[in-house]
Design an enzyme around this catalytic site. Structure first.
Site, short mmCIF file in Angstrom:
data_model
loop_
_atom_site.label_atom_id
_atom_site.label_comp_id
_atom_site.label_asym_id
_atom_site.label_seq_id
_atom_site.Cartn_x
_atom_site.Cartn_y
_atom_site.Cartn_z
N ASP A 63 0.85 -1.20 0.00
CA ASP A 63 0.00 0.00 0.00
C ASP A 63 0.89 1.25 0.00
OD1 ASP A 63 -1.83 2.02 0.47
OD2 ASP A 63 -2.63 1.16 2.33
N ASP A 116 -3.15 7.45 -3.43
CA ASP A 116 -3.16 6.33 -2.50
C ASP A 116 -3.63 5.09 -3.27
OD1 ASP A 116 -3.29 4.70 -0.27
OD2 ASP A 116 -4.82 5.87 0.78
N HIS A 124 -11.55 6.35 2.10
CA HIS A 124 -11.53 7.68 2.74
C HIS A 124 -11.37 8.78 1.71
CE1 HIS A 124 -7.14 7.45 2.11
NE2 HIS A 124 -7.34 6.17 2.31
N HIS A 166 -6.31 11.02 5.37
CA HIS A 166 -7.65 10.61 5.77
C HIS A 166 -8.44 11.85 6.14
CE1 HIS A 166 -5.37 6.81 6.28
NE2 HIS A 166 -6.45 6.32 5.73
N GLU A 172 -10.96 1.26 -1.04
CA GLU A 172 -10.08 0.13 -0.72
C GLU A 172 -10.83 -1.04 -0.10
OE1 GLU A 172 -7.02 1.14 2.22
OE2 GLU A 172 -7.86 3.15 2.37
N GLU A 193 -6.71 -1.05 -4.10
CA GLU A 193 -7.03 0.36 -3.83
C GLU A 193 -6.66 1.26 -5.00
OE1 GLU A 193 -5.02 1.98 -0.39
OE2 GLU A 193 -6.39 3.68 -0.29
#
Ligand code: MN
Length: 297
Positions: free
Chosen positions: A86, A97, A158, A166, A191, A283
């Site tokens: 990640d 992300d 998020h 976040h 995700e 993700e």
């Protein structure tokens, strides 16, 4: 709403992430040291003009997330490991992300990995301004259960804002019946986490990831120095205890423990599926516009 310039910066972070993500796949091998993989990836991010918006997470098997290379980490990848990688990368605070799951010389969990990927793709297909959180969660839950798996209910996607990995909105991995509508212009990381187990994680072991939430006054001199360094280096984004150790600080874990206790930092220990079952994940980051932009694809 986001300006064209801001969208360009989100895209630039995404472009760097894609290159680093591809490179990472060449490093995930049996007997590779996790700390070496992560250091190579960190170097690559810097070479490409990006910065870490959080430590690179490498979480294995029943650990869903929040594991990374610790100080003097000696762990190696083993044949059969189900690896989740990640990345959070930023350019001038604009964050991308994304991550994926991969097995080390094994195909035991290919269905689970595929399910997480498909769940993500299914959500991306229907993203549009005004989509409800309920709809996102329902699609992930459906894909998991149709394949005989469970979504992890206490992990979520998020929203992202500048220097905020976040931000305010959490997107569920199951149908919460929330009618909250995601506004146009929101940057969101979706995700799905999918498991053969019960679908719940809890904290397991010591944290290697921290984040500054408040600059609380501290008395001990060397702790204060570390706190100042954290404030100026990470802009309120998550960081690894290893980074402080590599920056030359001593007694890092003592200082971090002290800062957590005083309310200055949050800690993020690894998260393990409660029945110790394997977890897969996928993700991407998407800017929700009439024509959504997947910055990391
Ligand atoms: Mn994320």
């Amino acid at each position: 709403m986001l300006s064209e310039e801001e969208i360009e910066k989100y895209k630039k972070a995404g472009k760097i992430l894609k290159q680093v993500r591809e490179y990472s796949k060449t490093l995930i091998k049996k007997d590779a040291l996790i700390i070496e993989i992560i250091k190579k990836l960190e170097k690559k991010i810097e070479e490409l003009g990006g910065k870490c918006a959080c430590p690179i997470n490498i979480s294995l098997n029943d650990i869903a997330a929040h594991d990374c290379a610790g100080i003097n980490d000696t762990r190696k990848l083993k044949k059969g490991d189900l690896v989740k990688v990640d990345f959070g990368i930023h350019v001038d605070g604009y964050i991308a992300d994304s991550g994926y799951s991969i097995e080390v010389e094994n195909n035991e969990h290919s269905e689970l990995i595929k399910c997480a990927k498909t769940a993500l793709e299914n959500v991306i297909k229907i993203l549009e301004p005004g989509i409800t959180l309920s709809e996102i969660g329902r699609i992930i839950e459906e894909e998991a259960k149709n394949n005989g798996f469970q979504p992890i209910v206490n992990l979520s996607g998020h929203s992202i804002e500048r220097f905020k990995l976040h931000a305010g909105i959490s997107t569920p991995n199951f149908d919460t019946h929330s009618n909250f509508k995601i506004p146009e212009g929101t940057v969101i990381a979706i995700e799905p986490f999918i498991t053969t187990g019960k679908g719940v994680v809890n904290e397991a072991g010591k944290s290697k990831i921290y984040e500054m939430i408040k600059k609380v006054p501290v008395r001990i001199d060397f702790v204060k120095k570390i706190q100042n360094y954290i404030e100026k280096s990470y802009n309120g984004m998550p960081f690894a205890n290893r980074w402080l150790s590599e920056a030359g600080f001593k007694n890092v874990d003592y200082a971090l423990h002290n800062l957590v206790k005083s309310g200055s930092l949050n800690s993020y220990p690894p998260l393990r599926e409660i029945t110790h079952s394997p977890v897969a994940y996928a993700e991407h980051t998407i800017i929700i516009l009439d024509k959504p932009i997947i910055t990391t694809k």
